[in-house]
Design an enzyme around this catalytic site. Structure first.
Site, short mmCIF file in Angstrom:
data_model
loop_
_atom_site.label_atom_id
_atom_site.label_comp_id
_atom_site.label_asym_id
_atom_site.label_seq_id
_atom_site.Cartn_x
_atom_site.Cartn_y
_atom_site.Cartn_z
N HIS A 1 -3.28 -9.79 2.70
CA HIS A 1 -4.67 -10.01 3.04
C HIS A 1 -4.75 -11.14 4.06
CE1 HIS A 1 -6.16 -8.20 -1.04
NE2 HIS A 1 -5.79 -7.28 -0.17
N HIS B 1 -2.24 2.95 -5.20
CA HIS B 1 -2.87 1.81 -4.55
C HIS B 1 -3.39 0.81 -5.59
CE1 HIS B 1 -5.42 -0.55 -1.90
NE2 HIS B 1 -4.93 0.10 -0.86
N LYS C 1 -1.87 -2.64 7.64
CA LYS C 1 -3.31 -2.49 7.85
C LYS C 1 -3.86 -3.60 8.73
CE LYS C 1 -7.68 -2.11 5.30
NZ LYS C 1 -8.31 -2.07 3.97
N ARG D 1 0.86 -1.18 0.00
CA ARG D 1 0.00 0.00 0.00
C ARG D 1 0.90 1.24 0.00
NH1 ARG D 1 -1.97 -3.83 3.50
NH2 ARG D 1 -4.05 -4.62 3.02
N TYR E 1 -2.22 -18.04 7.85
CA TYR E 1 -0.81 -18.18 7.51
C TYR E 1 0.00 -17.16 8.30
CZ TYR E 1 -2.00 -20.99 3.36
OH TYR E 1 -2.44 -21.96 2.51
N ARG F 1 -1.86 -2.67 -6.74
CA ARG F 1 -2.13 -3.93 -6.05
C ARG F 1 -3.16 -4.73 -6.84
NH1 ARG F 1 -1.01 -4.53 -0.75
NH2 ARG F 1 -3.12 -5.18 -0.14
#
Length: 406
Positions: free
Chosen positions: A361, A334, A271, A244, A371, A337
């Protein structure tokens, strides 16, 4: 005998009475007429002591208003309350309320809670307050502000299309009110009454090019960008690392491991608040090695050109794209992505779980376990290198075809 409006208007001071003459209206209320003016007073007894309550001057306070104030005082006496003490307490409360305006409380809140926000967020909140909130309700006492006052400010922002900002404005006002509740300045947060009052903003996606044929000329334009070295390097690195814009521009040299070819970002910057590892392709490493001799002695990889103590502006990359002719309806920082997410999946055939993990994510395995940052790290290294090589082929004009099975 009760007074009349005519008498109160026409009565003159008695020159023989230096302290003024008294004219009774009954139940303790009287008009004191002196050479300096006409004063409403009420005589009463409380706790065995004779007292006098000032009720204003004539004509500012009419006979009818003076009688109303007398009745209010009599009700207090009937409840065992000294009206003189109640008047002083009310006067003090009004003075305290006048001193506790929204602006004064908000500035104190901003100061006391500064450690809870990043510097850039602190400045954004201050700008919202100074530009949008203070001009409308800043001078109002906290106790006098109603939900409709806050809503009126938010509606102005909605009218100019800033729906997300309008919602954020109400949230900020709510935080100020909750701070005031804790400080015993007000009794409650009045913004809770605004739930559902604002329009629901349509979810906006960051503009992104997802067609290889359209991405190729953009990549060539980026390579030919002639801006400042910091913005040139940041712009070239952006498509390669999936970060980001805020995560990229606040990157620090201590996070870069040249030997392992990895960028290790602490969760405090992410984030999802989880530590993240970005495998660095040979192309990404070359960009970092290019700028390292210039900024490597400082904290930030891409510092502000004005001071090395702060990172570059959050608008730098988008401004560079606009300089290349790509506005925010075509491609954003952005948006790279989404560019990578789409092309790597639909064109290159990369594993979706690896792509999603690299995008930072929330990804879970077959057992529903999230993960960790090192999951499939070797495979992600290989994937990131394939992506960088693919972008190079696009720039060179090679015929990069889709090979993902239908």
């Amino acid at each position: 005998m009760a007074l009349s409006d005519t008498f109160v208007k026409q009565v003159k001071p008695d020159p023989t009475k230096s302290a003024g003459s008294k004219h009774s209206d009954g139940y303790g209320l009287f008009l004191l007429v002196a050479s300096a003016g006409k004063y409403w007073r009420m005589a009463y007894r409380f706790a065995g002591k004779q007292k006098t309550l000032a009720m204003g001057t004539y004509p500012e306070v009419s006979l009818a208003q003076a009688r109303k104030r007398r009745e209010d005082a009599r009700k207090l006496l009937a409840d065992g309350i000294d009206p003189g003490v109640a008047k002083r307490a009310d006067k003090l409360a009004k003075r305290i309320a006048a001193d506790n305006t929204f602006q004064k409380v908000a500035e104190l809140w901003l100061e006391k809670t500064a450690a809870d926000r990043k510097e850039i967020t602190q400045q954004k909140v201050r700008n919202w307050l100074e530009k949008d909130i203070f001009p409308s309700i800043g001078k109002l006492p906290m106790t006098s502000i109603m939900p409709r006052d806050v809503l009126a400010v938010a509606r102005k922002m909605e009218d100019r299309g800033a729906h997300d900002s309008a919602k954020r404005l109400v949230q900020i006002c709510g935080q100020v009110f909750r701070f005031a509740v804790a400080e015993h300045t007000v009794g409650r947060d009045i913004t809770v009454d605004l739930k559902g009052a604002l329009k629901r903003a349509e979810k906006k996606h960051y503009a992104a090019i997802t067609e290889p044929s359209q991405l190729a000329p953009l990549l060539r334009a980026i390579d030919n960008y002639t801006g400042h070295l910091y913005s040139r390097c940041a712009l070239r690195l952006t498509p390669l690392v999936f970060l980001r814009p805020g995560e990229l521009r606040t990157g620090e040299w201590k996070e870069i491991d040249f030997d392992k070819a990895e960028w290790r970002i602490p969760g405090s910057k992410m984030k999802m608040k989880t530590d993240h590892i970005v495998p660095l392709s040979k192309q990404a490493l070359a960009i970092l090695q290019e700028i390292h001799p210039i900024t490597g002695d400082g904290q930030y990889i891409f510092p502000s050109i004005r001071t090395g103590e702060r990172p570059m502006s959050d608008n730098t990359i988008n401004a560079a794209l606009r300089g290349l002719g790509y506005d925010n309806t075509m491609q954003t920082a952005h948006g790279f992505r989404a560019t990578a997410r789409t092309i790597m999946d639909e064109v290159m055939g990369e594993r979706v779980d690896l792509i999603e993990h690299q995008l930072a994510h929330a990804v879970k395995d077959a057992n529903g376990t999230a993960y960790n940052r090192t999951t499939h790290l070797a495979a992600r290294h290989e994937m990131m290198q394939r992506w960088a090589d693919y972008l190079n082929k696009l720039k060179s004009g090679a015929d990069v075809i889709q090979f993902k099975p239908a």
